[in-house]
Design a protein around this motif. Sequence first.
Motif, short mmCIF file in Angstrom:
data_model
loop_
_atom_site.label_atom_id
_atom_site.label_comp_id
_atom_site.label_asym_id
_atom_site.label_seq_id
_atom_site.Cartn_x
_atom_site.Cartn_y
_atom_site.Cartn_z
N ARG A 1 25.97 35.07 -11.65
CA ARG A 1 25.11 33.97 -12.08
C ARG A 1 23.65 34.23 -11.68
NH1 ARG A 1 29.50 30.88 -10.47
NH2 ARG A 1 28.58 30.44 -8.44
N PHE A 2 23.45 34.78 -10.48
CA PHE A 2 22.10 35.08 -10.01
C PHE A 2 21.38 36.01 -10.98
CE2 PHE A 2 19.52 38.23 -7.65
CZ PHE A 2 18.51 37.41 -7.20
N LEU A 3 22.01 37.10 -11.37
CA LEU A 3 21.37 38.05 -12.28
C LEU A 3 21.18 37.46 -13.68
CD1 LEU A 3 22.99 41.50 -11.39
CD2 LEU A 3 20.82 40.53 -10.62
N ASN A 4 22.15 36.68 -14.13
CA ASN A 4 22.02 36.13 -15.48
C ASN A 4 20.96 35.04 -15.55
OD1 ASN A 4 24.12 37.01 -17.76
ND2 ASN A 4 25.01 37.39 -15.75
N GLU B 1 17.66 35.17 -18.18
CA GLU B 1 17.29 34.04 -19.03
C GLU B 1 15.86 33.57 -18.79
OE1 GLU B 1 20.23 31.25 -17.91
OE2 GLU B 1 21.90 32.34 -18.84
N HIS B 2 15.21 34.11 -17.76
CA HIS B 2 13.86 33.66 -17.41
C HIS B 2 12.82 34.51 -18.14
CE1 HIS B 2 10.40 32.45 -15.03
NE2 HIS B 2 11.14 31.50 -14.49
N PRO B 3 11.86 33.88 -18.83
CA PRO B 3 10.90 34.65 -19.63
C PRO B 3 9.96 35.53 -18.83
CG PRO B 3 10.28 32.32 -19.53
CD PRO B 3 11.64 32.43 -18.91
N ILE B 4 9.76 35.22 -17.55
CA ILE B 4 8.84 36.02 -16.71
C ILE B 4 9.62 36.93 -15.76
CG2 ILE B 4 7.00 35.92 -14.98
CD1 ILE B 4 6.16 33.25 -16.20
N LEU B 5 10.57 36.37 -15.03
CA LEU B 5 11.32 37.16 -14.06
C LEU B 5 12.10 38.30 -14.71
CD1 LEU B 5 12.77 34.32 -11.76
CD2 LEU B 5 10.72 35.71 -11.39
N GLY C 1 5.65 25.02 -15.42
CA GLY C 1 6.54 25.54 -16.45
C GLY C 1 7.95 25.74 -15.95
N ASP C 2 8.10 26.27 -14.73
CA ASP C 2 9.44 26.55 -14.21
C ASP C 2 10.17 25.28 -13.82
OD1 ASP C 2 10.40 29.10 -14.33
OD2 ASP C 2 10.55 29.33 -12.16
N TRP C 3 9.43 24.26 -13.43
CA TRP C 3 10.05 22.99 -13.03
C TRP C 3 10.86 22.40 -14.17
CZ3 TRP C 3 11.15 20.40 -8.81
CH2 TRP C 3 11.39 19.03 -8.87
N SER C 4 10.25 22.34 -15.35
CA SER C 4 10.95 21.79 -16.51
C SER C 4 12.15 22.65 -16.88
CB SER C 4 9.98 21.70 -17.70
OG SER C 4 10.64 21.30 -18.86
N ARG C 5 11.99 23.95 -16.83
CA ARG C 5 13.07 24.87 -17.17
C ARG C 5 14.23 24.73 -16.18
NH1 ARG C 5 10.31 28.95 -16.58
NH2 ARG C 5 9.47 29.07 -18.69
N TRP C 6 13.90 24.62 -14.89
CA TRP C 6 14.94 24.50 -13.88
C TRP C 6 15.71 23.20 -14.02
CZ3 TRP C 6 15.72 20.83 -10.08
CH2 TRP C 6 16.77 21.10 -9.20
N ARG C 7 15.01 22.10 -14.26
CA ARG C 7 15.69 20.80 -14.37
C ARG C 7 16.64 20.78 -15.57
NH1 ARG C 7 11.95 15.62 -13.36
NH2 ARG C 7 14.02 14.69 -13.31
N VAL D 1 13.36 31.15 -8.21
CA VAL D 1 14.37 32.21 -8.26
C VAL D 1 15.71 31.62 -7.85
CG1 VAL D 1 15.03 34.50 -7.42
CG2 VAL D 1 12.60 33.93 -7.70
N HIS D 2 16.71 31.78 -8.69
CA HIS D 2 18.03 31.22 -8.41
C HIS D 2 18.56 31.74 -7.08
CE1 HIS D 2 21.43 28.92 -9.89
NE2 HIS D 2 22.24 29.85 -9.43
#
Length: 408
Positions: free
Chosen positions: A158-161, A165-169, A362-368, A128-129
């Motif tokens: 930015r936090f909300l956006n 952009e997150h497929p689950i959150l 999954g989130d690791w790759s997306r975050w990087r 979570v950002h």
Amino acid sequence: KKLGIVMSGAKVPADISGHMLDLDEEEDLEVFSKGNPMPNSPDSMVNQFRLDEENEEEQQGAINKDIFVTVDNPESHISAIETFITYRVVTRTTRSEFDSSKYEVRRRYQDFLWLKSRLEENYPTLIVHPLPEKFVMKSMVERFNDDFIETRRKALHRFLNRITEHPILSCSHHFKVFLTEEELAPLRKLGPGFLSRMSETMRAMANSVRGLRSKLEEFAIMQEYVDDFSNNMCSVDKVTHRITKEHREYMDELKQYGPTYFHWAESEELLAEPLKGVGSCVEKCSKETEEQIQYLSEVLVPTLHEYVLCADTLKAVMRRRDNIQAEFEAKNEALASKTTDKEMEVDDLADRVEQANNALRGDWSRWRTSMRADLKSAFISTAAKNVDYYEKVSLTYWFLFRLRKEAT
């Protein structure tokens, strides 16, 4: 030695972009005229590179997104009990689970904090950002400073956006409630109580003390990366703050330095014009330095500090993943040492560990990917601003050099 500088005439122009000067110690200064073809400046090339990338990313993002959120219009609220700021949150969406295509609510910082807590509670190994930090007491007087409010507004936006952009959150029930409910105060009170939070904390501490019997290599590598990333971001953040502070001190000195030459010129008739020229050059350097400081403060510094907070978020995610595995290992050992009816409970924990691992993978790759894009954009735009700044300052000093030649 040669120094490439931008210019357009014998006087300091208002706009000095797009023209190049070649300075040679052994030759006279040659000025390119407006009619001559000019090479692209580093600034324009960097801007074009960034513009092409941003347009491509924006077009791709617009195609895939079905929910758009903006945070704007901050308002101060003063009462006998407390003083706080609310922000307007406007949502536009085409998702079928929403009853309307547009929502408009007002939220305060505590509401954003509630959302972040609920998301981390329900998705412990998703990233979570981070939110901007809660205000520090020692600077409470400045809490309603316009710059502070705008910086916080951008961070909340930015936090909300990042969530949209997150497929689950972005599909979370709590996120939908945050965007649509008029009042969140009653819901905030329904959160886990003090004893429940203490229980979770104590269990996490016990798991931490017990430690892991075995840790998958991929998560050990992740942990090492997070630790290195945190150290690097903290170092870059501190140095950038120090550079900005030194720039600000330099600007203050220039602001005191420039008027001295104008006062001096009043008492030196023969040297009046050169002294006024020096004063004008110092004033221009001061103005350019001030713009440079503002840019660093608004673009680079917030991005770097945001990823310092991201590093802390990643560490918390890794700890939660480890706690889930530690709890599973403890129950599995208890099952092996005595005959109990806990096979189902252990199986559930095994499933929970696997789900936590898969979610983090999954989130690791997306975050990087997101992190690299953010830092790349911040560094490229700062490089472009640095090129522009040093070109203008160099040009100012070139005119000072010309004044010295003419005076002699």
